[in-house]
Design a protein around this motif. Structure first.
Motif, PDB file in Angstrom:
ATOM      1  N   SER A  24     -11.276  23.285  50.139  1.00 52.74           N
ATOM      2  CA  SER A  24     -10.803  22.454  51.242  1.00 52.74           C
ATOM      3  C   SER A  24     -11.788  22.478  52.406  1.00 52.74           C
ATOM      4  N   GLU A  25     -12.328  23.651  52.693  1.00 45.91           N
ATOM      5  CA  GLU A  25     -13.269  23.779  53.809  1.00 45.91           C
ATOM      6  C   GLU A  25     -14.586  23.068  53.505  1.00 45.91           C
ATOM      7  N   ALA A  26     -15.077  23.207  52.272  1.00 49.11           N
ATOM      8  CA  ALA A  26     -16.310  22.516  51.887  1.00 49.11           C
ATOM      9  C   ALA A  26     -16.136  21.006  51.993  1.00 49.11           C
ATOM     10  N   ALA A  27     -14.985  20.502  51.558  1.00 47.49           N
ATOM     11  CA  ALA A  27     -14.715  19.067  51.655  1.00 47.49           C
ATOM     12  C   ALA A  27     -14.691  18.621  53.110  1.00 47.49           C
ATOM     13  N   ARG A  28     -14.080  19.421  53.971  1.00 45.13           N
ATOM     14  CA  ARG A  28     -14.030  19.098  55.400  1.00 45.13           C
ATOM     15  C   ARG A  28     -15.423  19.054  56.008  1.00 45.13           C
ATOM     16  N   ARG A  29     -16.280  19.960  55.581  1.00 45.53           N
ATOM     17  CA  ARG A  29     -17.624  20.055  56.148  1.00 45.53           C
ATOM     18  C   ARG A  29     -18.607  19.106  55.465  1.00 45.53           C
ATOM     19  N   GLY A  30     -18.192  18.490  54.366  1.00 46.60           N
ATOM     20  CA  GLY A  30     -19.088  17.617  53.630  1.00 46.60           C
ATOM     21  C   GLY A  30     -20.211  18.375  52.962  1.00 46.60           C
ATOM     22  N   LEU A  31     -19.903  19.588  52.471  1.00 45.80           N
ATOM     23  CA  LEU A  31     -20.904  20.454  51.860  1.00 45.80           C
ATOM     24  C   LEU A  31     -20.534  20.759  50.415  1.00 45.80           C
ATOM     25  N   PRO A  32     -21.525  21.137  49.590  1.00 47.18           N
ATOM     26  CA  PRO A  32     -21.223  21.557  48.221  1.00 47.18           C
ATOM     27  C   PRO A  32     -20.445  22.873  48.214  1.00 47.18           C
ATOM     28  N   LEU A  33     -19.667  23.071  47.161  1.00 46.23           N
ATOM     29  CA  LEU A  33     -18.939  24.323  46.948  1.00 46.23           C
ATOM     30  C   LEU A  33     -19.578  25.059  45.783  1.00 46.23           C
ATOM     31  N   LEU A  69     -10.915  21.180  40.966  1.00 45.73           N
ATOM     32  CA  LEU A  69     -11.224  21.076  42.390  1.00 45.73           C
ATOM     33  C   LEU A  69     -11.747  19.685  42.753  1.00 45.73           C
ATOM     34  N   ARG A  70     -12.506  19.067  41.848  1.00 46.43           N
ATOM     35  CA  ARG A  70     -12.972  17.703  42.107  1.00 46.43           C
ATOM     36  C   ARG A  70     -11.802  16.724  42.119  1.00 46.43           C
ATOM     37  N   ALA A  71     -10.810  16.992  41.265  1.00 45.09           N
ATOM     38  CA  ALA A  71      -9.627  16.125  41.250  1.00 45.09           C
ATOM     39  C   ALA A  71      -8.842  16.269  42.546  1.00 45.09           C
ATOM     40  N   ARG A  72      -8.817  17.463  43.078  1.00 42.69           N
ATOM     41  CA  ARG A  72      -8.089  17.734  44.321  1.00 42.69           C
ATOM     42  C   ARG A  72      -8.850  17.198  45.525  1.00 42.69           C
ATOM     43  N   HIS A  73     -10.196  17.233  45.443  1.00 44.94           N
ATOM     44  CA  HIS A  73     -11.044  16.781  46.552  1.00 44.94           C
ATOM     45  C   HIS A  73     -12.097  15.814  45.999  1.00 44.94           C
ATOM     46  N   PRO A  74     -11.752  14.556  45.810  1.00 39.34           N
ATOM     47  CA  PRO A  74     -12.707  13.584  45.257  1.00 39.34           C
ATOM     48  C   PRO A  74     -14.013  13.555  46.060  1.00 39.34           C
ATOM     49  N   GLY A  75     -15.104  13.567  45.329  1.00 40.56           N
ATOM     50  CA  GLY A  75     -16.408  13.538  45.983  1.00 40.56           C
ATOM     51  C   GLY A  75     -16.990  14.911  46.255  1.00 40.56           C
ATOM     52  N   LEU A  76     -16.191  15.959  46.067  1.00 38.83           N
ATOM     53  CA  LEU A  76     -16.685  17.315  46.316  1.00 38.83           C
ATOM     54  C   LEU A  76     -17.662  17.727  45.223  1.00 38.83           C
ATOM     55  N   GLU A  77     -18.826  18.196  45.629  1.00 39.47           N
ATOM     56  CA  GLU A  77     -19.815  18.697  44.677  1.00 39.47           C
ATOM     57  C   GLU A  77     -19.527  20.171  44.412  1.00 39.47           C
ATOM     58  N   VAL A  78     -19.307  20.523  43.146  1.00 39.15           N
ATOM     59  CA  VAL A  78     -18.938  21.891  42.775  1.00 39.15           C
ATOM     60  C   VAL A  78     -19.969  22.462  41.813  1.00 39.15           C
ATOM     61  N   GLU A  79     -20.497  23.624  42.155  1.00 39.03           N
ATOM     62  CA  GLU A  79     -21.445  24.338  41.306  1.00 39.03           C
ATOM     63  C   GLU A  79     -20.797  25.642  40.866  1.00 39.03           C
ATOM     64  N   THR A  80     -20.974  26.031  39.611  1.00 38.54           N
ATOM     65  CA  THR A  80     -20.413  27.293  39.119  1.00 38.54           C
ATOM     66  C   THR A  80     -21.538  28.193  38.632  1.00 38.54           C
TER      67      THR A  80
END
Length: 289
Positions: A24-33, A69-80
């Motif tokens: 949620s915080e990454a999405a708010r900041r417009g940053l990758p997670l 997480l992408r489904a919950r926050h569309p557009g969020l870039e997620v790296e594992t």
């Protein structure tokens, strides 16, 4: 390379809370997670023990976690990432020069705070990046819990605290929250029980001076973040006790940790240590010079 919000990821409910908060915080900041899982065992041993690629990860595996997480926050870039090593060392190294590190911690119930493990304590003491500790209870529902409750920041006017205030103001602005700036001070023991009335005079004078110091410390940040409504609270009391009390209805509690470059062992300061053990909400620990 963009800065990232990094979350420590494993199979625990506490980690799941941290991952949700970080996403949620990454999405708010417009940053990758970045979801980071640390394996202490060697790869061959780890594989034989776990028996599956997804073991140790929230949501059943790294790919499933990223998809959820992408489904919950569309557009969020997620790296594992799945990295072998000592957890505290890997987490600190991964968070260096990044935006934020988020960890989960088991709550001790409504009347207590966090169960602060050795890894969390070591990371908080050594990280050069702000660390947020999240309780599992904080994301027990689907609501964006961190948007409720204001931001409480502990202010020590006796030392520089710009990094702490900047973090608190920016978080409040980002989430549209109000902020409470709390400074607690204590009388010298020589005035306690003073029968001459000098204590009352000293207390009045110190109260005026500390209020002025708090207002002065906040002034440049009020100007930089004009949209954040701030309440100043300056009181005679104990910082840790007052901050824990303030966390009862807060969305985030922000405290500072003075960076120590030569002191051996794990040191986070008595106030931060007490707050981490007893806070009723998520706590952000911000390192400062």
């Amino acid at each position: 390379m963009p800065r990232t919000v990094t979350a420590g990821a494993d199979h625990s409910r506490e980690s799941l809370a941290a991952v949700k908060w970080a996403a949620s915080e990454a999405a708010r900041r417009g940053l990758p997670l970045r979801l980071l899982h640390v394996r202490e065992a060697a790869p061959a041993v780890s594989a034989s023990l776990t028996g599956s690629e997804g073991a140790g990860w929230p949501y059943g595996g790294p790919q499933l976690a990223a998809q959820a997480l992408r489904a919950r926050h569309p557009g969020l870039e997620v790296e594992t990432d799945d990295v072998p090593g000592r957890p505290a060392e890997v987490l600190c190294a991964a968070a260096k020069d990044q935006e934020l590190l988020v960890l989960g911690s088991r709550g001790l119930g409504r009347l207590a705070g966090f169960l602060l493990g050795s890894v969390s304590l070591s990371v908080i003491a050594r990280s050069t990046t702000p660390v947020v500790l999240v309780r599992a209870e904080d994301t027990s529902s689907e609501r964006e819990w961190q948007t409720s409750g204001d931001v409480v920041v502990g202010v020590d006017t006796s030392q520089p605290c710009d990094a702490v205030l900047e973090f608190a103001f920016a978080h409040a602005e980002r989430h549209g929250l109000e902020m409470r700036a709390l400074h607690s001070w204590r009388l010298s023991p020589i005035f306690v029980g003073d029968p001459t009335g000098a204590m009352l005079s000293v207390q009045t004078e110190l109260d005026t001076l500390t209020n002025e110091s708090l207002t002065e410390a906040l002034a440049p940040w009020r100007e930089k973040f004009p949209g954040v409504r701030v309440t100043e609270q300056c009181r005679l009391g104990h910082p840790a006790h007052d901050l824990v009390e303030a966390s009862l209805d807060a969305g985030l509690l922000v405290v500072g940790r003075k960076e120590r470059y030569s002191a051996p062992g794990v040191h986070i300061g008595s106030v931060a240590h007490a707050v981490l053990h007893h806070s009723k909400t998520a706590v952000a620990v911000v390192p400062h010079a």
